[in-house]
Design a protein around this motif. Structure first.
Motif, PDB file in Angstrom:
ATOM      1  N   PHE A 106     -22.967  20.916 -25.805  1.00 27.36           N
ATOM      2  CA  PHE A 106     -23.750  21.771 -24.907  1.00 27.36           C
ATOM      3  C   PHE A 106     -24.805  20.964 -24.164  1.00 27.36           C
ATOM      4  O   PHE A 106     -25.859  21.468 -23.824  1.00 27.36           O
ATOM      5  N   HIS A 107     -24.504  19.711 -23.896  1.00 27.45           N
ATOM      6  CA  HIS A 107     -25.405  18.899 -23.088  1.00 27.45           C
ATOM      7  C   HIS A 107     -25.077  19.064 -21.606  1.00 27.45           C
ATOM      8  O   HIS A 107     -23.940  19.362 -21.232  1.00 27.45           O
ATOM      9  N   PHE A 108     -26.051  18.846 -20.777  1.00 24.27           N
ATOM     10  CA  PHE A 108     -25.895  18.968 -19.328  1.00 24.27           C
ATOM     11  C   PHE A 108     -24.889  17.940 -18.817  1.00 24.27           C
ATOM     12  O   PHE A 108     -24.947  16.761 -19.177  1.00 24.27           O
ATOM     13  N   ALA A 109     -23.939  18.383 -17.996  1.00 20.02           N
ATOM     14  CA  ALA A 109     -22.921  17.488 -17.437  1.00 20.02           C
ATOM     15  C   ALA A 109     -23.517  16.744 -16.250  1.00 20.02           C
ATOM     16  O   ALA A 109     -23.472  17.213 -15.116  1.00 20.02           O
ATOM     17  N   GLU A 110     -24.083  15.573 -16.507  1.00 18.02           N
ATOM     18  CA  GLU A 110     -24.814  14.847 -15.473  1.00 18.02           C
ATOM     19  C   GLU A 110     -23.920  14.336 -14.349  1.00 18.02           C
ATOM     20  O   GLU A 110     -24.380  14.103 -13.240  1.00 18.02           O
ATOM     21  N   ASN A 111     -22.634  14.118 -14.648  1.00 18.57           N
ATOM     22  CA  ASN A 111     -21.738  13.550 -13.634  1.00 18.57           C
ATOM     23  C   ASN A 111     -21.107  14.600 -12.733  1.00 18.57           C
ATOM     24  O   ASN A 111     -20.365  14.266 -11.812  1.00 18.57           O
ATOM     25  N   GLY A 112     -21.380  15.877 -12.981  1.00 15.46           N
ATOM     26  CA  GLY A 112     -20.765  16.920 -12.175  1.00 15.46           C
ATOM     27  C   GLY A 112     -21.427  17.077 -10.821  1.00 15.46           C
ATOM     28  O   GLY A 112     -22.541  16.608 -10.575  1.00 15.46           O
ATOM     29  N   LYS A 113     -20.734  17.770  -9.918  1.00 10.36           N
ATOM     30  CA  LYS A 113     -21.281  18.027  -8.583  1.00 10.36           C
ATOM     31  C   LYS A 113     -22.207  19.243  -8.594  1.00 10.36           C
ATOM     32  O   LYS A 113     -23.217  19.281  -7.902  1.00 10.36           O
ATOM     33  N   ASN A 114     -21.819  20.245  -9.368  1.00  2.78           N
ATOM     34  CA  ASN A 114     -22.636  21.448  -9.420  1.00  2.78           C
ATOM     35  C   ASN A 114     -22.458  22.124 -10.769  1.00  2.78           C
ATOM     36  O   ASN A 114     -21.462  21.920 -11.460  1.00  2.78           O
ATOM     37  N   SER A 115     -23.455  22.927 -11.147  1.00  2.00           N
ATOM     38  CA  SER A 115     -23.423  23.607 -12.438  1.00  2.00           C
ATOM     39  C   SER A 115     -23.946  25.025 -12.274  1.00  2.00           C
ATOM     40  O   SER A 115     -24.787  25.298 -11.415  1.00  2.00           O
ATOM     41  N   ILE A 116     -23.420  25.901 -13.119  1.00  2.00           N
ATOM     42  CA  ILE A 116     -23.904  27.278 -13.181  1.00  2.00           C
ATOM     43  C   ILE A 116     -24.375  27.539 -14.600  1.00  2.00           C
ATOM     44  O   ILE A 116     -23.641  27.307 -15.563  1.00  2.00           O
ATOM     45  N   PHE A 117     -25.640  27.989 -14.726  1.00  2.00           N
ATOM     46  CA  PHE A 117     -26.209  28.342 -16.018  1.00  2.00           C
ATOM     47  C   PHE A 117     -26.257  29.870 -16.103  1.00  2.00           C
ATOM     48  O   PHE A 117     -26.795  30.529 -15.212  1.00  2.00           O
ATOM     49  N   ILE A 118     -25.725  30.436 -17.177  1.00  2.00           N
ATOM     50  CA  ILE A 118     -25.727  31.886 -17.361  1.00  2.00           C
ATOM     51  C   ILE A 118     -26.355  32.191 -18.714  1.00  2.00           C
ATOM     52  O   ILE A 118     -25.928  31.654 -19.745  1.00  2.00           O
TER      53      ILE A 118
END
Length: 731
Positions: free
Chosen positions: A591-603
């Motif tokens: 459950f760590h933040f995906a630093e290499n992604g382009k975008n993220s959605i937190f719900i």
């Protein structure tokens, strides 16, 4: 059936070749060290393409009484066979520009010679070479069948590098290492087959056919090698070997092996007397040897060493996996068709506890000869011969079902069983929570109200996975059934936590939802990140409560809902600024933040916002959309000070809030559905969706995402659910 064929082929070939593979792998590891140790001598000549052959020949003739031959190794070393002024014949490494001796060519260590003989022929000469070639072929087939099995396990060849499911060490790293070393092992195996075929003359003739060139007798004769165009224009990067003429007689020529051909060169005119190109077989053999040995490339040698070692690990882990599979196969004969079974066990389990109990019960029934079918509650369907259905299920949050049981309440009413069913429900939970076994209660009520279903035993609740309670239920059941069911007791292992001292920096008052923030500072430097868990011990014993954390600077931030009977929440709320507590960081890497992604959605809803507050504060440039749901606007005031500070002037962050008791009276999943285009775009672009909060909210959000992905060409909901794009931490 197909996967069985591949699996049995893979296993059979591995068993047949195991002894030879062990020998080949061990000797391969030893031989992979040789190029590395050779390169470490430091005789590499840089920029061979800038060193003319004429320069090297001239410097050698000036430095030694006689020069017999020259070789440019694939390692980048330049070796010469010379006769010194003291009339001593030596093989030496040289500086090709000056002729200076860098070192003497030493005799090959006995260990490498021994390993080579074993690796090539097992000391059995031709018979041994045949077996080595055969084992190389078997290794190639083993690697290919292994790749097919890996693809089937991961859900297809396009998902070979998708997330590996968590499992025991041997299985997990059998998969991980096979992805890393498949190509090197295939190269080792293929080149091993090729080189063995070469030794048995299976390949076409590799003799270089020299074509004589008409010599121009009027060609200009030069006084020195340095003046001859051929030698001046040919660099050491083009040369493999040079055989020097025995005398100054014009009929004696330089025999020069280039990379693509061999030529004879007149020593006075530089005219090419004869030339012959290497056939493809020769070039392929040379490449195969380099690829198989790692000669001349330290990085490739290290890869080959690790690949050889990985083969040993694959044999060990494969053996362990086979034993586990056989043990599992003896206990779980899940090859039985669901419509052939009298007993059906349905499981709802989030952490695995309920499933473990169900599986032990399953094993006991099969031992006494009963036909049993075990499945998740989400897969509930009609069972042709079933007369007994036993439900094992846990409860999460405020009476919510586990993820693999969330579809059951709606699914149950759509299925009609052909037989009268006796049923029993066992609930798993903890008396520390007010909604103890609530979902099990609801399932029991649903089954009781259904026609054709007869309650065999009253609902039975088990607190904190107490096995003694389970044995009590077993006694009651066996009295009903009329036969004894043997069940294996589990081995209980308590997790050891490394406790650290934390000082309380801040604790807010309760908001309208009885929620508060707690800020802690570790008294000594520790590693942690947002999304990890903080384990606290409210009663100073083995009782553990865990909270998802945010990292704000070097501090830990918790968002906690105070429950009337909650041990953990009351313990934390009673802390004051300056108090010191003992707690432990429990890493939660999934459950760590995906630093290499382009975008993220937190719900999130309620206190589930905590880890996202820390992730937002990391100042990432990713596009982040935060969805949060609470009861009323006042519920959000607790987090506004942090959100306003982090979101202001940051165009890459958007916040979508919803309130179930004010305004439009929306839940967070309703707003998620309103933003379905954003959800779909994020998923199709490979972005990450993270969900934290109540399990009920997670189920509702997943239902919404499932609707959004209906008919989507990019990725199906089932694939998305199993991918690294979805990260959940709900309770």
């Amino acid at each position: 059936m197909t996967i069985s064929i591949w699996r049995y082929s893979h296993l059979t070939l591995a068993l047949v070749s195991s002894l030879f593979l062990v020998v080949a792998s061990i000797t391969g590891i030893i031989l992979a060290v040789e190029p590395i140790s050779h390169q470490a001598k430091g005789y590499v000549v840089e920029s061979l393409e800038n060193v003319p052959l004429a320069t090297t020949i001239t410097s050698l003739k000036n430095s030694y009484n006689e020069v017999l031959g020259l070789e440019v190794e694939s390692s980048g070393f330049v070796k010469a066979s010379v006769l010194t002024m003291e009339m001593e014949t030596l093989d030496v490494y040289i500086n090709p520009k000056t002729g200076e001796q860098l070192g003497v060519v030493e005799e090959r260590p006995a260990l490498y010679s021994f390993a080579t003989n074993v690796h090539r022929s097992l000391f059995l000469k031709s018979v041994g070479r045949f077996f080595v070639g055969l084992i190389s072929l078997l290794l190639l087939i083993i690697a290919i069948t292994g790749l097919v099995l890996l693809a089937k396990r991961q859900g297809g060849f396009l998902k070979l590098f998708s997330k590996v499911q968590k499992d025991y060490f041997e299985l997990r790293y059998h998969v991980v290492l096979s992805r890393w070393f498949f190509i090197p092992i295939v190269i080792l195996a293929f080149t091993g087959v090729y080189l063995s075929a070469e030794k048995f003359d299976v390949l076409p003739n590799a003799v270089v056919e020299q074509s004589e060139v008409v010599v121009d007798n009027t060609a200009k004769q030069y006084n020195s090698i340095a003046e001859i165009p051929f030698f001046a224009q040919t660099t050491l990067a083009d040369v493999r070997q040079v055989e020097f003429p025995f005398s100054d007689d014009p009929e004696e020529y330089y025999l020069i092996a280039l990379h693509d051909r061999e030529v004879e060169v007149h020593q006075q005119t530089g005219e090419i007397v004869s030339s012959g190109e290497y056939p493809f077989v020769t070039l392929a053999s040379r490449l195969s040897l380099v690829l198989h040995t790692g000669e001349g490339n330290v990085i490739w040698s290290i890869i080959l060493l690790l690949a050889s070692a990985s083969i040993l690990f694959f044999m060990y882990s494969g053996f362990v996996m086979t034993l586990n599979r056989r043990k599992k196969g003896k206990r779980i004969t899940q090859m039985l068709d669901k419509d052939e079974c009298e007993f059906v066990i349905l499981v709802g389990s989030e952490s695995g506890t309920a499933f473990d109990f169900a599986q032990r019960f399953y094993n006991g029934l099969t031992q006494v000869g009963k036909k049993v079918y075990l499945a998740e509650l989400n897969t509930y369907t009609a069972y042709a011969k079933a007369t007994n259905i036993i439900v094992f299920t846990s409860t999460y949050g405020e009476g919510e079902p586990p993820t693999n049981a969330r579809k059951f309440p709606a699914l149950f009413s759509t299925v009609e069983q052909p037989n009268a069913i006796n049923f029993s429900v066992i609930g798993f939970g903890s008396l520390d929570y007010p909604d103890y076994c609530q979902f099990a209660i609801e399932v029991d009520n649903q089954l009781t109200a259904a026609e054709n279903f007869q309650q065999q035993l009253p609902l039975f609740k088990i607190n904190k996975a107490d096995f003694e309670s389970f044995e009590l239920w077993m006694i009651q059941l066996t009295n009903k059934l009329g036969f004894t069911i043997p069940v294996e007791r589990p081995l209980v292992k308590k997790k050891k936590y490394k406790k650290v001292a934390f000082e309380v920096l801040e604790r807010t008052e309760l908001n309208v939802d009885d929620t508060f923030l707690l800020r802690l500072q570790p008294k000594s430097p520790i590693e942690f990140t947002s999304g990890d868990l903080l384990a606290i011990f409210p009663t100073n014993d083995d009782t553990v409560r865990q909270y998802s954390i945010a990292r704000i600077g070097s501090d830990v931030l918790l968002s906690v809902k105070k429950h009337e009977r909650g041990r953990g929440s009351n313990y934390l709320f009673n802390l004051n600024v300056g108090d010191v507590i003992e707690a432990a960081i429990d890493e939660n890497p999934h459950f760590h933040f995906a630093e290499n992604g382009k975008n993220s959605i937190f719900i999130s809803n309620g206190t589930g916002i905590a880890p996202f507050l820390g992730m937002i504060s990391e100042k990432t440039t990713q596009h982040i959309s935060l969805f949060w749901g609470g009861r009323q606007k006042a519920s959000m005031e607790l987090y506004n000070s942090i959100l306003e500070k982090e979101v202001i002037n940051r165009e890459n962050i958007k916040v979508f809030s919803s309130f179930s008791r004010e305004g439009e009276k929306q839940y967070v999943q309703d707003v998620v559905f309103e933003q379905k285009d954003l959800i779909l775009q994020t998923i199709n672009q490979g972005g990450t969706i993270m969900i934290c909060g109540s399990l009920a909210m997670q189920h509702d959000v997943l239902d919404v995402i499932e609707k959004v992905l209906e008919g989507n060409a990019g990725i199906s909901f089932e694939d998305f659910e199993q991918s690294e794009q979805l990260k959940t931490d709900c309770y």
